[in-house]
Write a protein that holds these residues in place. Structure first.
Motif, PDB file in Angstrom:
ATOM      1  N   UNK A 101       1.047   5.583 -12.896  1.00  0.00           N
ATOM      2  CA  UNK A 101       2.156   6.495 -11.583  1.00  0.00           C
ATOM      3  C   UNK A 101       2.494   5.455 -11.086  1.00  0.00           C
ATOM      4  N   UNK A 102       2.215   3.961 -10.602  1.00  0.00           N
ATOM      5  CA  UNK A 102       1.989   3.463  -9.793  1.00  0.00           C
ATOM      6  C   UNK A 102       3.782   3.040 -10.070  1.00  0.00           C
ATOM      7  N   UNK A 103       4.342   3.176 -11.590  1.00  0.00           N
ATOM      8  CA  UNK A 103       5.707   2.000 -12.523  1.00  0.00           C
ATOM      9  C   UNK A 103       6.406   3.385 -12.430  1.00  0.00           C
ATOM     10  N   UNK A 104       5.854   4.516 -12.333  1.00  0.00           N
ATOM     11  CA  UNK A 104       6.739   5.283 -12.448  1.00  0.00           C
ATOM     12  C   UNK A 104       7.402   5.832 -10.542  1.00  0.00           C
ATOM     13  N   UNK A 105       6.821   5.293  -9.515  1.00  0.00           N
ATOM     14  CA  UNK A 105       7.064   5.679  -8.171  1.00  0.00           C
ATOM     15  C   UNK A 105       8.527   4.431  -8.212  1.00  0.00           C
ATOM     16  N   UNK A 106       7.599   3.202  -8.557  1.00  0.00           N
ATOM     17  CA  UNK A 106       8.335   2.106  -8.310  1.00  0.00           C
ATOM     18  C   UNK A 106      10.021   1.972  -8.774  1.00  0.00           C
ATOM     19  N   UNK A 129       0.855  -1.136   0.127  1.00  0.00           N
ATOM     20  CA  UNK A 129      -0.244  -0.157   0.450  1.00  0.00           C
ATOM     21  C   UNK A 129       0.806   1.387   0.425  1.00  0.00           C
ATOM     22  N   UNK A 130       0.502   2.233  -0.642  1.00  0.00           N
ATOM     23  CA  UNK A 130       1.333   3.620  -0.880  1.00  0.00           C
ATOM     24  C   UNK A 130      -0.211   4.604  -1.043  1.00  0.00           C
ATOM     25  N   UNK A 131       0.733   6.327  -0.001  1.00  0.00           N
ATOM     26  CA  UNK A 131      -0.234   7.054  -0.125  1.00  0.00           C
ATOM     27  C   UNK A 131      -1.206   7.397  -1.428  1.00  0.00           C
ATOM     28  N   UNK A 132      -0.210   7.591  -2.552  1.00  0.00           N
ATOM     29  CA  UNK A 132      -0.740   7.817  -3.223  1.00  0.00           C
ATOM     30  C   UNK A 132      -1.445   7.243  -4.258  1.00  0.00           C
ATOM     31  N   UNK A 133      -1.335   6.064  -4.968  1.00  0.00           N
ATOM     32  CA  UNK A 133      -2.541   5.292  -4.691  1.00  0.00           C
ATOM     33  C   UNK A 133      -3.536   4.840  -4.130  1.00  0.00           C
ATOM     34  N   UNK A 134      -2.916   5.270  -3.316  1.00  0.00           N
ATOM     35  CA  UNK A 134      -4.509   4.369  -2.281  1.00  0.00           C
ATOM     36  C   UNK A 134      -6.037   5.900  -2.420  1.00  0.00           C
ATOM     37  N   UNK A 135      -5.106   6.953  -2.799  1.00  0.00           N
ATOM     38  CA  UNK A 135      -5.835   8.223  -2.425  1.00  0.00           C
ATOM     39  C   UNK A 135      -5.901   8.345  -4.158  1.00  0.00           C
ATOM     40  N   UNK A 136      -5.582   8.117  -4.954  1.00  0.00           N
ATOM     41  CA  UNK A 136      -6.562   7.468  -6.338  1.00  0.00           C
ATOM     42  C   UNK A 136      -7.015   6.803  -6.288  1.00  0.00           C
ATOM     43  N   UNK A 137      -7.152   5.782  -5.557  1.00  0.00           N
ATOM     44  CA  UNK A 137      -8.514   4.831  -5.935  1.00  0.00           C
ATOM     45  C   UNK A 137      -9.289   5.074  -5.218  1.00  0.00           C
ATOM     46  N   UNK A 138      -9.124   6.129  -3.946  1.00  0.00           N
ATOM     47  CA  UNK A 138      -9.781   6.574  -3.128  1.00  0.00           C
ATOM     48  C   UNK A 138     -11.358   7.451  -4.159  1.00  0.00           C
ATOM     49  N   UNK A 139     -10.355   8.233  -4.891  1.00  0.00           N
ATOM     50  CA  UNK A 139     -11.197   8.928  -5.889  1.00  0.00           C
ATOM     51  C   UNK A 139     -12.293   8.514  -6.792  1.00  0.00           C
ATOM     52  N   UNK A 190     -17.524  -3.362 -15.420  1.00  0.00           N
ATOM     53  CA  UNK A 190     -16.998  -1.865 -14.602  1.00  0.00           C
ATOM     54  C   UNK A 190     -15.831  -1.283 -15.714  1.00  0.00           C
ATOM     55  N   UNK A 191     -15.352  -2.458 -16.224  1.00  0.00           N
ATOM     56  CA  UNK A 191     -14.080  -1.694 -16.306  1.00  0.00           C
ATOM     57  C   UNK A 191     -13.869  -1.038 -17.838  1.00  0.00           C
ATOM     58  N   UNK A 192     -15.404  -0.447 -18.449  1.00  0.00           N
ATOM     59  CA  UNK A 192     -15.831   0.584 -18.936  1.00  0.00           C
ATOM     60  C   UNK A 192     -15.012   1.839 -18.617  1.00  0.00           C
ATOM     61  N   UNK A 193     -16.158   1.864 -17.059  1.00  0.00           N
ATOM     62  CA  UNK A 193     -16.079   3.432 -16.288  1.00  0.00           C
ATOM     63  C   UNK A 193     -14.602   2.797 -15.727  1.00  0.00           C
ATOM     64  N   UNK A 194     -13.518   1.860 -16.033  1.00  0.00           N
ATOM     65  CA  UNK A 194     -12.278   2.708 -14.968  1.00  0.00           C
ATOM     66  C   UNK A 194     -10.773   2.461 -15.923  1.00  0.00           C
ATOM     67  N   UNK A 195     -11.219   2.312 -17.284  1.00  0.00           N
ATOM     68  CA  UNK A 195      -9.786   2.115 -18.346  1.00  0.00           C
ATOM     69  C   UNK A 195      -9.099   3.278 -17.922  1.00  0.00           C
ATOM     70  N   UNK A 196      -9.788   4.602 -18.000  1.00  0.00           N
ATOM     71  CA  UNK A 196      -9.027   6.135 -17.846  1.00  0.00           C
ATOM     72  C   UNK A 196      -8.117   5.958 -16.633  1.00  0.00           C
ATOM     73  N   UNK A 197      -9.034   6.194 -15.660  1.00  0.00           N
ATOM     74  CA  UNK A 197      -8.289   5.667 -14.337  1.00  0.00           C
ATOM     75  C   UNK A 197      -6.951   4.535 -13.916  1.00  0.00           C
ATOM     76  N   UNK A 198      -7.518   3.770 -15.291  1.00  0.00           N
ATOM     77  CA  UNK A 198      -6.558   2.583 -14.354  1.00  0.00           C
ATOM     78  C   UNK A 198      -5.258   2.623 -15.237  1.00  0.00           C
ATOM     79  N   UNK A 199      -5.421   3.754 -16.595  1.00  0.00           N
ATOM     80  CA  UNK A 199      -4.488   3.560 -16.975  1.00  0.00           C
ATOM     81  C   UNK A 199      -3.440   4.409 -16.602  1.00  0.00           C
ATOM     82  N   UNK A 200      -4.307   5.020 -15.417  1.00  0.00           N
ATOM     83  CA  UNK A 200      -3.196   6.511 -15.149  1.00  0.00           C
ATOM     84  C   UNK A 200      -2.569   6.331 -13.862  1.00  0.00           C
ATOM     85  N   UNK A 201      -2.852   4.748 -12.916  1.00  0.00           N
ATOM     86  CA  UNK A 201      -3.333   4.536 -11.751  1.00  0.00           C
ATOM     87  C   UNK A 201      -1.870   3.577 -12.398  1.00  0.00           C
TER      88      UNK A 201
END
Length: 753
Positions: free
Chosen positions: A355-360, A146-156, A341-352
């Protein structure tokens, strides 16, 4: 023996004399070599066509060795685990794993609140992904979970697609928490599966280089803005407020204003609990820093705070303080995500995923450079993707790596991901047996844990001062990223930041630094005459250089800058020359037409006069007069034609036009990295235009791939040969002086160069 004649002093004098002698020899030292144009260079080096490597053929080969190589490539644990030095590394990994697990427990519970989920799902996300990364990851020191930035992106995402208003009970207008949490868990797990699919897909197609387009100022500005979002999102737990969930642009601003408006409704017990817990955490961290050299492992301040707060809450019962609530023991069965649900989440999923890969990968490369090993960015994508994909099936939310836990894992003696596996097993024990002991843990304490752990990311505000001193463009990227993320939320903010960063790249390419080069005294080094006061232009030669490659986006700017820096209005000079040539052509046509008329009239006049005056004379005399007159007219007409043609074929000087003060132009193409069709046409236009004003053009310092692309584009022909392309600028200068287009050059100048 006197002091002045001591052996040490004589040795010093001898050394000084030797040094002076070497200095004099160094001054006289020079290198002589023949001038090399491209044609001579290819002949000397025996250039041939490079043999093509058909990589795709290897992709379809099937053998035992290739299968084993692929297995080791995609399952790196099989490479390093059989060679694991147990005696040297096991104790360090064991202590490191326990230390990370102690941090992972409170952070997992706390970051689940950021994601809008029940705390137990933070424990799940601290177990499954960590163990998967142990098998597939290539970094030895990062702590996945778990990571704060990823968690807040999921929370949004969860709060926008499953807000509290959708679960109000009609009877008493209260929120059906169980139904809301179930819906949010479904959204988070589907999001994790989709993030994993993106990351695995990008890793398999070797798209790991995409992280290079996320510059460090962009990532740091984005994580700083995310930390501000995390901080504001935790204020409701600190003050014990019940706020409406918001999402979308300006949601952070509205949330901050709502917190301010509801401050009179603060629950004092909750505020005191959060403040005390925060102070304890800060004091423990300060103590750890003070006693860092004397403690084998840092004091587990977060775990001690959680245990103490849970015991106090259970023992005396803190009134009006929200607690974590029921934490079910045991693991949950895997659940397939809902494809709807994938159609509604595809944009957020790509951004997450990005970001997750960039940080790691950023943290992974830092530790790899420090400890001398290599991190494979494509395999990291696959490892993170599998962690999120399998974790999503077991109802985890997307994860990345934590900066604070990674630093603890490295500093406490961690050598490999065995430390990660040990921490995941410790979390498994808590999930199975000990998780229910934290049911009375106040949420305010978890909020304090989150806020205190934001210190590292909030300290990134100091980047503003350092970037102001070092690079204003990177400062602009940082500010735009931060402001866009604060105002537009995390997903849109990231898109705006990337778009702005790419726009700045285009602007930088569109505005390169153009320079005219001069020779440094007594060297074959050429530098910008505007920057180096001692650099002198070679008489009769103009050397031009651009700081970036030339292609379709800036080819026209390159040509304009070249003509401007040369100090000659090339287009106007060519226009005047063509205008004068047209006038000469019209004059020639008029002369030719007039000569024809004069010839015809004169011929008739001679015939008539001859018939009247010499009617009885000898016909031979009349014929001789006629022939003589015709020959004379032809000579006059021919002379007029030569007079008309001579100016048309003459030089600028003969036409009365000003001549450039240089006879040769050298293009330093050392920065040219590739050639497109627009670049080819622009170079040909430069050759044509400058030859029109009697200036010969040469090219220098082209790389071999560029030469091959020039050949493929049929750039070289009868007028532009490889003899116009030189291995270095100095070679081109000497050749231009030896072969001037107009007038001789002093041999002393050529010898000096």
């Amino acid at each position: 023996m006197g002091l002045s004649e001591a052996p040490g002093q004589r040795d010093t004098q001898a050394l000084l004399s030797t040094t002076q002698t070497m200095e004099l020899r160094r001054r006289d030292y020079h290198v002589e070599r023949p001038l090399l144009n491209q044609e001579q260079l290819e002949e000397l080096g025996n250039r041939g066509s490079a043999t093509g490597t058909w990589q795709w053929r290897n992709w379809f080969r099937c053998s035992r060795a290739r299968a084993y190589a692929l297995l080791l490539q995609y399952l790196p644990v099989l490479t390093w685990l059989p060679q694991y030095p147990v005696r040297e590394w096991l104790l360090g990994d064991l202590l490191s794993g326990l230390s990370v697990a102690i941090m992972q427990l409170p952070q997992g519970l706390a970051y689940a609140l950021l994601a809008g989920l029940p705390p137990v799902f933070g424990l799940y996300s601290s177990f499954y992904p960590v163990f998967i990364y142990f098998l597939f990851g290539t970094s030895r020191h990062i702590s996945v979970g778990t990571f704060a930035v990823m968690s807040v992106m999921v929370g949004s995402v969860t709060e926008s697609l499953a807000p509290d208003e959708d679960f109000l009970q009609a009877s008493n207008s209260t929120v059906d928490v169980a139904a809301r949490d179930a819906r949010r868990v479904q959204l988070a797990s589907a999001l994790s599966v989709l993030v994993g699919l993106f990351q695995v897909g990008l890793g398999l197609v070797h798209f790991g280089f995409v992280v290079t387009y996320l510059s460090e100022p962009l990532v740091r500005g984005y994580t700083t803005a995310a930390s501000v979002q995390v901080f504001i999102s935790q204020l409701k737990y600190v003050f014990g407020l019940h706020l409406s969930s918001r999402s979308g642009p300006l949601s952070l601003i509205y949330t901050a204003l709502e917190v301010c408006w509801n401050l009179p409704k603060t629950v004092v017990n909750t505020l005191v609990t959060a403040v005390v817990a925060g102070l304890v955490l800060v004091l423990v961290k300060l103590l750890n820093n003070k006693l860092q050299k004397h403690l084998p492992v840092p004091l587990p301040g977060e775990l001690l705070t959680l245990i103490g707060a849970t015991g106090i809450s259970y023992g005396i019962g803190l009134n009006e303080v929200d607690v974590v609530g029921r934490i079910p023991a045991g693991l949950v069965p895997p659940v397939a995500p809902s494809p709807q649900l994938f159609a509604r989440l595809v944009g957020n999923a790509f951004a997450i995923a990005v970001v997750g890969f960039a940080i790691a990968i950023s943290l992974g490369k830092i530790f790899a450079l420090r400890h001398g090993y290599r991190v494979d960015s494509n395999q990291e994508l696959v490892a993170l993707g599998l962690s999120n994909f399998i974790g999503g099936i077991f109802q985890c939310f997307p994860v990345s790596c934590s900066m604070s836990r990674s630093l603890v894992q490295e500093s406490t003696g961690g050598n490999t991901q065995v430390a990660g596996a040990i921490s995941s097993l410790f979390i498994l024990i808590i999930i199975l047996k000990l998780g229910e002991l934290f049911q009375d843990l106040p949420k305010a304490v978890l909020a304090a844990v989150i806020i205190v752990n934001l210190k590292g990311m909030l300290m990134q505000f100091t980047d503003l001062c350092s970037l102001w001193k070092t690079n204003r463009v990177d400062l602009l990227i940082w500010l735009v990223t931060f402001v866009a993320t604060i105002l537009l939320n995390l997903d849109l903010g990231l898109a705006v930041a990337i778009a702005f960063s790419m726009l700045l790249v285009v602007v930088r390419i569109q505005l390169p630094h153009y320079s005219v080069l001069g020779q440094m005294p007594d060297t074959d080094v050429y530098r910008d005459v505007a920057e180096y006061s001692e650099a002198r232009e070679v008489p009769g030669v103009k050397i031009f250089r651009s700081s970036t490659t030339m292609f379709f986006a800036n080819a026209e700017l390159y040509g304009d800058a070249l003509k401007q820096r040369c100090g000659v209005d090339v287009d106007r000079l060519i226009s005047q020359k063509k205008k004068l040539l047209r006038r000469q052509e019209l004059k020639l046509k008029r002369l030719q037409k007039g000569n024809k008329l004069v010839k015809k009239d004169t011929s008739i006049s001679i015939n008539v006069n001859t018939g009247i005056t010499n009617i009885e004379s000898n016909d031979v005399e009349g014929s001789n007069v006629k022939v003589s007159a015709e020959n004379e007219l032809e000579d006059i007409a021919a002379g007029d034609q030569e007079d008309a043609k001579a100016p048309a074929m003459s030089s600028l000087k003969a036409l009365g036009l000003p001549q450039p003060d240089f006879h040769s132009l050298i293009l330093d193409l050392g920065t040219l990295s590739f050639v497109d069709t627009v670049c080819l046409k622009s170079l040909k236009n430069i050759f044509r235009d400058f030859r029109e004003i009697e200036v010969e053009v040469y090219m220098a310092a082209c790389h071999s791939p560029v030469v091959s692309q020039l050949e493929a584009g049929h750039f070289f022909d009868a007028s532009i040969t490889k003899q116009h392309l030189f291995a270095s600028v100095h070679d081109a200068v000497i050749f231009a002086l030896q072969h001037p287009r107009s007038g001789p050059v002093s041999p002393a100048l050529v010898t000096k160069l």
